[in-house]
Design a protein around this motif. Structure first.
Motif, PDB file in Angstrom:
ATOM      1  N   GLN A 194       0.836  -1.182   0.000  1.00 10.90           N
ATOM      2  CA  GLN A 194       0.000   0.000   0.000  1.00 10.90           C
ATOM      3  C   GLN A 194       0.880   1.245   0.000  1.00 10.90           C
ATOM      4  O   GLN A 194       1.760   1.377   0.846  1.00 10.90           O
ATOM      5  CB  GLN A 194      -0.908   0.010   1.232  1.00 10.90           C
ATOM      6  N   VAL A 195       0.624   2.128  -0.940  1.00 14.04           N
ATOM      7  CA  VAL A 195       1.334   3.396  -0.997  1.00 14.04           C
ATOM      8  C   VAL A 195       0.793   4.291   0.102  1.00 14.04           C
ATOM      9  O   VAL A 195      -0.421   4.404   0.300  1.00 14.04           O
ATOM     10  CB  VAL A 195       1.178   4.068  -2.369  1.00 14.04           C
ATOM     11  N   GLN A 196       1.692   4.936   0.816  1.00 15.76           N
ATOM     12  CA  GLN A 196       1.303   5.843   1.881  1.00 15.76           C
ATOM     13  C   GLN A 196       1.644   7.280   1.520  1.00 15.76           C
ATOM     14  O   GLN A 196       2.741   7.564   1.044  1.00 15.76           O
ATOM     15  CB  GLN A 196       1.999   5.478   3.189  1.00 15.76           C
ATOM     16  N   LEU A 197       0.691   8.162   1.745  1.00 15.18           N
ATOM     17  CA  LEU A 197       0.883   9.591   1.593  1.00 15.18           C
ATOM     18  C   LEU A 197       0.574  10.234   2.933  1.00 15.18           C
ATOM     19  O   LEU A 197      -0.497  10.007   3.496  1.00 15.18           O
ATOM     20  CB  LEU A 197      -0.037  10.167   0.518  1.00 15.18           C
ATOM     21  N   SER A 226       3.123  19.861   3.395  1.00 15.21           N
ATOM     22  CA  SER A 226       3.970  18.874   2.757  1.00 15.21           C
ATOM     23  C   SER A 226       3.217  17.558   2.634  1.00 15.21           C
ATOM     24  O   SER A 226       2.386  17.228   3.475  1.00 15.21           O
ATOM     25  CB  SER A 226       5.255  18.640   3.562  1.00 15.21           C
ATOM     26  N   CYS A 227       3.520  16.821   1.591  1.00 17.51           N
ATOM     27  CA  CYS A 227       2.970  15.489   1.386  1.00 17.51           C
ATOM     28  C   CYS A 227       4.124  14.572   1.035  1.00 17.51           C
ATOM     29  O   CYS A 227       4.720  14.698  -0.043  1.00 17.51           O
ATOM     30  CB  CYS A 227       1.919  15.497   0.279  1.00 17.51           C
ATOM     31  N   SER A 228       4.441  13.660   1.942  1.00 22.11           N
ATOM     32  CA  SER A 228       5.549  12.742   1.755  1.00 22.11           C
ATOM     33  C   SER A 228       5.029  11.361   1.387  1.00 22.11           C
ATOM     34  O   SER A 228       4.111  10.847   2.033  1.00 22.11           O
ATOM     35  CB  SER A 228       6.393  12.655   3.023  1.00 22.11           C
ATOM     36  N   TYR A 261      -7.786   9.859  -8.925  1.00 25.36           N
ATOM     37  CA  TYR A 261      -6.632   9.590  -8.068  1.00 25.36           C
ATOM     38  C   TYR A 261      -6.686   8.198  -7.457  1.00 25.36           C
ATOM     39  O   TYR A 261      -7.759   7.700  -7.081  1.00 25.36           O
ATOM     40  CB  TYR A 261      -6.517  10.665  -6.991  1.00 25.36           C
ATOM     41  N   ASP A 262      -5.523   7.594  -7.312  1.00 25.88           N
ATOM     42  CA  ASP A 262      -5.401   6.216  -6.858  1.00 25.88           C
ATOM     43  C   ASP A 262      -5.045   6.094  -5.378  1.00 25.88           C
ATOM     44  O   ASP A 262      -5.398   5.103  -4.736  1.00 25.88           O
ATOM     45  CB  ASP A 262      -4.337   5.491  -7.684  1.00 25.88           C
ATOM     46  N   TYR A 263      -4.344   7.066  -4.842  1.00 22.61           N
ATOM     47  CA  TYR A 263      -3.893   7.019  -3.458  1.00 22.61           C
ATOM     48  C   TYR A 263      -4.176   8.344  -2.781  1.00 22.61           C
ATOM     49  O   TYR A 263      -4.053   9.411  -3.390  1.00 22.61           O
ATOM     50  CB  TYR A 263      -2.393   6.712  -3.379  1.00 22.61           C
ATOM     51  N   TRP A 264      -4.511   8.262  -1.496  1.00 27.38           N
ATOM     52  CA  TRP A 264      -4.874   9.444  -0.717  1.00 27.38           C
ATOM     53  C   TRP A 264      -4.184   9.443   0.632  1.00 27.38           C
ATOM     54  O   TRP A 264      -3.992   8.392   1.248  1.00 27.38           O
ATOM     55  CB  TRP A 264      -6.385   9.496  -0.487  1.00 27.38           C
ATOM     56  N   GLY A 265      -3.827  10.628   1.087  1.00 24.86           N
ATOM     57  CA  GLY A 265      -3.346  10.789   2.440  1.00 24.86           C
ATOM     58  C   GLY A 265      -4.494  10.914   3.412  1.00 24.86           C
ATOM     59  O   GLY A 265      -5.672  10.915   3.039  1.00 24.86           O
ATOM     60  N   GLN A 266      -4.172  11.022   4.688  1.00 26.20           N
ATOM     61  CA  GLN A 266      -5.182  11.099   5.738  1.00 26.20           C
ATOM     62  C   GLN A 266      -5.621  12.516   6.055  1.00 26.20           C
ATOM     63  O   GLN A 266      -6.600  12.704   6.778  1.00 26.20           O
ATOM     64  CB  GLN A 266      -4.664  10.422   7.011  1.00 26.20           C
TER      65      GLN A 266
END
Length: 124
Positions: free
Chosen positions: A1-4, A21-23, A111-116
């Motif tokens: 799982q990709v993490q943002l 920032s988004c890492s 979009y495929d991945y999302w941050g929290q």
């Protein structure tokens, strides 16, 4: 799982500035488009801006043009949202997202991945 993971939110006065920032971890995002969205209580998620991860184009919704800017540091797998001249109506949870197409999009469904998310609160 990709993490943002977003960071940099907080409480600021109207007219102030914040840099979000988004890492990314789990994968490299050299070919991914990156977007920023926000959601205020009781409202739908709203597009803020996007950047082509491997290109140089940026896109913004009209309400933030001239105040917000998106940049990236591919070596750090990080994208930034510089927010200037903040207004109370900018108050929201801000999310970053990644899409495999690499071109950026103003549609959340792309979009495929999302941050929290990270909370931004602007006081008057």
């Amino acid at each position: 799982q990709v993490q943002l993971v977003e960071s940099g939110g907080g409480l600021v006065q109207a007219g102030g500035s914040l840099r979000l920032s988004c890492s990314a971890s789990g994968r490299t995002f050299s070919s991914y488009g990156m977007g920023w969205f926000r959601q205020a209580p009781g409202k739908e998620r709203e597009f803020v801006g996007a950047i082509t991860w491997s290109g140089s184009n940026t896109y913004y919704t009209d309400s933030v043009k001239g105040r917000f800017s998106i940049s990236r540091d591919n070596a750090k797998n990080t994208v930034y949202l510089q927010m200037n001249s903040l207004k109370p109506e900018d108050t929201a949870v801000y999310y970053c997202a990644a899409e495999r197409g690499g071109s950026g999009s103003d549609y959340a469904e792309a979009y495929d991945y999302w941050g929290q998310g990270t909370q931004v609160t602007v006081s008057s």
